[in-house]
Design a protein around this motif. Structure first.
Motif, PDB file in Angstrom:
ATOM      1  N   GLN A 175      -1.322  80.626  45.576  1.00  0.00           N
ATOM      2  CA  GLN A 175      -0.923  79.969  44.334  1.00  0.00           C
ATOM      3  C   GLN A 175      -1.178  78.465  44.461  1.00  0.00           C
ATOM      4  OE1 GLN A 175       0.822  81.677  41.800  1.00  0.00           O
ATOM      5  NE2 GLN A 175       1.426  79.984  40.487  1.00  0.00           N
ATOM      6  N   VAL A 176      -1.967  77.947  43.558  1.00  0.00           N
ATOM      7  CA  VAL A 176      -2.225  76.513  43.537  1.00  0.00           C
ATOM      8  C   VAL A 176      -1.059  75.813  42.844  1.00  0.00           C
ATOM      9  CG1 VAL A 176      -3.738  74.714  42.617  1.00  0.00           C
ATOM     10  CG2 VAL A 176      -4.725  76.818  43.551  1.00  0.00           C
ATOM     11  N   HIS A 177      -0.652  74.709  43.424  1.00  0.00           N
ATOM     12  CA  HIS A 177       0.473  73.948  42.889  1.00  0.00           C
ATOM     13  C   HIS A 177      -0.037  72.573  42.453  1.00  0.00           C
ATOM     14  CE1 HIS A 177       4.625  72.921  42.287  1.00  0.00           C
ATOM     15  NE2 HIS A 177       4.629  71.983  43.223  1.00  0.00           N
ATOM     16  N   LEU A 178       0.271  72.190  41.209  1.00  0.00           N
ATOM     17  CA  LEU A 178      -0.158  70.902  40.673  1.00  0.00           C
ATOM     18  C   LEU A 178       1.052  70.014  40.421  1.00  0.00           C
ATOM     19  CD1 LEU A 178      -2.725  72.187  38.011  1.00  0.00           C
ATOM     20  CD2 LEU A 178      -3.226  71.357  40.297  1.00  0.00           C
ATOM     21  N   VAL A 179       0.954  68.777  40.859  1.00  0.00           N
ATOM     22  CA  VAL A 179       2.052  67.833  40.647  1.00  0.00           C
ATOM     23  C   VAL A 179       1.506  66.589  39.958  1.00  0.00           C
ATOM     24  CG1 VAL A 179       3.822  66.413  41.720  1.00  0.00           C
ATOM     25  CG2 VAL A 179       3.316  68.683  42.640  1.00  0.00           C
ATOM     26  N   GLU A 180       2.071  66.301  38.770  1.00  0.00           N
ATOM     27  CA  GLU A 180       1.691  65.095  38.040  1.00  0.00           C
ATOM     28  C   GLU A 180       2.675  63.973  38.345  1.00  0.00           C
ATOM     29  OE1 GLU A 180       1.186  68.566  34.961  1.00  0.00           O
ATOM     30  OE2 GLU A 180       2.675  67.915  36.439  1.00  0.00           O
ATOM     31  N   SER A 181       2.189  62.756  38.286  1.00  0.00           N
ATOM     32  CA  SER A 181       3.069  61.599  38.454  1.00  0.00           C
ATOM     33  C   SER A 181       2.484  60.426  37.677  1.00  0.00           C
ATOM     34  CB  SER A 181       3.229  61.242  39.935  1.00  0.00           C
ATOM     35  OG  SER A 181       1.988  60.877  40.496  1.00  0.00           O
ATOM     36  N   GLY A 182       3.313  59.390  37.491  1.00  0.00           N
ATOM     37  CA  GLY A 182       2.829  58.173  36.859  1.00  0.00           C
ATOM     38  C   GLY A 182       3.266  57.968  35.429  1.00  0.00           C
ATOM     39  N   GLY A 183       3.950  58.943  34.858  1.00  0.00           N
ATOM     40  CA  GLY A 183       4.413  58.767  33.492  1.00  0.00           C
ATOM     41  C   GLY A 183       5.523  57.731  33.411  1.00  0.00           C
ATOM     42  N   GLY A 184       5.886  57.359  32.182  1.00  0.00           N
ATOM     43  CA  GLY A 184       6.954  56.401  32.004  1.00  0.00           C
ATOM     44  C   GLY A 184       6.966  55.826  30.616  1.00  0.00           C
ATOM     45  N   LEU A 185       7.726  54.750  30.462  1.00  0.00           N
ATOM     46  CA  LEU A 185       7.853  54.053  29.176  1.00  0.00           C
ATOM     47  C   LEU A 185       7.018  52.784  29.221  1.00  0.00           C
ATOM     48  CD1 LEU A 185       9.272  53.580  26.438  1.00  0.00           C
ATOM     49  CD2 LEU A 185      11.116  52.460  27.715  1.00  0.00           C
ATOM     50  N   VAL A 186       6.223  52.597  28.196  1.00  0.00           N
ATOM     51  CA  VAL A 186       5.350  51.420  28.138  1.00  0.00           C
ATOM     52  C   VAL A 186       5.275  50.951  26.698  1.00  0.00           C
ATOM     53  CG1 VAL A 186       3.249  52.797  27.840  1.00  0.00           C
ATOM     54  CG2 VAL A 186       3.105  50.516  28.861  1.00  0.00           C
ATOM     55  N   GLN A 187       5.062  49.670  26.512  1.00  0.00           N
ATOM     56  CA  GLN A 187       4.914  49.133  25.165  1.00  0.00           C
ATOM     57  C   GLN A 187       3.505  49.388  24.649  1.00  0.00           C
ATOM     58  OE1 GLN A 187       6.111  44.958  25.416  1.00  0.00           O
ATOM     59  NE2 GLN A 187       8.094  45.496  24.537  1.00  0.00           N
ATOM     60  N   ALA A 188       3.379  49.428  23.351  1.00  0.00           N
ATOM     61  CA  ALA A 188       2.062  49.594  22.736  1.00  0.00           C
ATOM     62  C   ALA A 188       1.118  48.509  23.244  1.00  0.00           C
ATOM     63  CB  ALA A 188       2.177  49.540  21.222  1.00  0.00           C
ATOM     64  N   GLY A 189      -0.087  48.929  23.560  1.00  0.00           N
ATOM     65  CA  GLY A 189      -1.064  48.013  24.121  1.00  0.00           C
ATOM     66  C   GLY A 189      -1.084  48.006  25.633  1.00  0.00           C
ATOM     67  N   GLY A 190      -0.080  48.632  26.230  1.00  0.00           N
ATOM     68  CA  GLY A 190       0.011  48.660  27.678  1.00  0.00           C
ATOM     69  C   GLY A 190      -0.836  49.748  28.299  1.00  0.00           C
ATOM     70  N   SER A 191      -0.695  49.888  29.620  1.00  0.00           N
ATOM     71  CA  SER A 191      -1.501  50.840  30.387  1.00  0.00           C
ATOM     72  C   SER A 191      -0.617  51.681  31.289  1.00  0.00           C
ATOM     73  CB  SER A 191      -2.512  50.086  31.257  1.00  0.00           C
ATOM     74  OG  SER A 191      -3.381  49.302  30.475  1.00  0.00           O
ATOM     75  N   LEU A 192      -1.113  52.855  31.600  1.00  0.00           N
ATOM     76  CA  LEU A 192      -0.464  53.736  32.568  1.00  0.00           C
ATOM     77  C   LEU A 192      -1.535  54.452  33.371  1.00  0.00           C
ATOM     78  CD1 LEU A 192       2.509  55.537  30.739  1.00  0.00           C
ATOM     79  CD2 LEU A 192       2.664  53.965  32.665  1.00  0.00           C
ATOM     80  N   ARG A 193      -1.171  54.780  34.591  1.00  0.00           N
ATOM     81  CA  ARG A 193      -2.067  55.527  35.472  1.00  0.00           C
ATOM     82  C   ARG A 193      -1.368  56.813  35.872  1.00  0.00           C
ATOM     83  NH1 ARG A 193      -3.053  55.750  41.172  1.00  0.00           N
ATOM     84  NH2 ARG A 193      -5.260  55.790  41.744  1.00  0.00           N
ATOM     85  N   LEU A 194      -1.904  57.923  35.397  1.00  0.00           N
ATOM     86  CA  LEU A 194      -1.362  59.225  35.754  1.00  0.00           C
ATOM     87  C   LEU A 194      -2.197  59.832  36.878  1.00  0.00           C
ATOM     88  CD1 LEU A 194      -0.745  60.805  32.215  1.00  0.00           C
ATOM     89  CD2 LEU A 194       0.709  59.245  33.519  1.00  0.00           C
ATOM     90  N   SER A 195      -1.532  60.529  37.770  1.00  0.00           N
ATOM     91  CA  SER A 195      -2.262  61.229  38.807  1.00  0.00           C
ATOM     92  C   SER A 195      -1.807  62.677  38.867  1.00  0.00           C
ATOM     93  CB  SER A 195      -2.087  60.559  40.168  1.00  0.00           C
ATOM     94  OG  SER A 195      -0.752  60.651  40.601  1.00  0.00           O
ATOM     95  N   CYS A 196      -2.687  63.518  39.332  1.00  0.00           N
ATOM     96  CA  CYS A 196      -2.405  64.940  39.495  1.00  0.00           C
ATOM     97  C   CYS A 196      -2.993  65.363  40.837  1.00  0.00           C
ATOM     98  CB  CYS A 196      -3.017  65.748  38.366  1.00  0.00           C
ATOM     99  SG  CYS A 196      -2.812  67.531  38.551  1.00  0.00           S
ATOM    100  N   THR A 197      -2.148  65.899  41.683  1.00  0.00           N
ATOM    101  CA  THR A 197      -2.581  66.351  43.002  1.00  0.00           C
ATOM    102  C   THR A 197      -2.386  67.847  43.117  1.00  0.00           C
ATOM    103  OG1 THR A 197      -2.051  64.227  44.013  1.00  0.00           O
ATOM    104  CG2 THR A 197      -2.231  66.119  45.479  1.00  0.00           C
TER     105      THR A 197
END
Length: 129
Positions: free
Chosen positions: A1-23
Motif C-alpha cells: 500500500q502506497v502512503h501519501l502525505v501532504e504538507s505545506g497548507g495554511g492561511l495566507v493573504q490574497a496575493g501570497g504564496s504557498l509551497r505544498l509538498s507530497c511524499t
C-alpha cells in the motif's frame, strides 16, 4: 500500500504564496504520475496539476495556469506544488494522488480522479481577501 502525505497548507493573504509538498512511501513504482487536486466546500474535487516521476511531463489546469509550478524530487518520491498570487477562490483542501506503472499518459487521463491508484488525506489551504 502506497502512503501519501501532504504538507505545506495554511492561511495566507490574497496575493501570497504557498509551497505544498507530497511524499510517497511504500511500494511506489519506478514510473508514476503524481497529481494534485483540490476540493472547495460544497464543490466537486477538481484537478490542479500533475507531473511524471522524472519531471518530463507536466499538466496544469486553466484556473491556476501561470500561478502554479509543479516539480518532482524523484529521489525522494516527492512532488512540490508552488503556488503564487493566490486568490480567495483557491481556498480548498488540496489532495495529492499517484498513478502507478504508467505506460501512457495524457492530460485527459491526468485530470481523471478515477485513474489514480492512491490518495493522500489532504492539506487545507485558506486564502483570505
Amino acid at each position: 500500500q502506497v502512503h501519501l502525505v501532504e504538507s505545506g497548507g495554511g492561511l495566507v493573504q490574497a496575493g501570497g504564496s504557498l509551497r505544498l509538498s507530497c511524499t510517497a512511501s511504500g511500494p511506489i513504482s519506478s514510473t508514476y504520475l503524481m497529481g494534485w487536486f483540490r476540493q472547495a466546500p460544497g464543490e466537486e474535487r477538481e484537478f490542479v496539476a500533475a507531473i511524471t516521476w522524472n519531471g518530463g511531463i507536466t499538466y496544469s489546469a486553466d484556473p491556476v495556469k501561470g500561478r502554479v509550478t509543479i516539480s518532482s524530487e524523484n529521489a525522494k518520491n516527492t512532488v512540490i506544488l508552488q503556488m503564487s498570487n493566490l486568490r480567495p477562490e483557491d481556498t480548498a483542501v488540496y489532495y495529492c494522488a499517484v498513478k502507478q506503472d504508467i505506460i501512457i499518459v495524457s492530460d485527459v487521463l491526468a485530470m481523471r480522479e478515477s485513474w489514480y491508484d492512491y490518495w493522500g488525506q489532504g492539506t487545507q489551504v485558506t486564502v483570505s481577501s
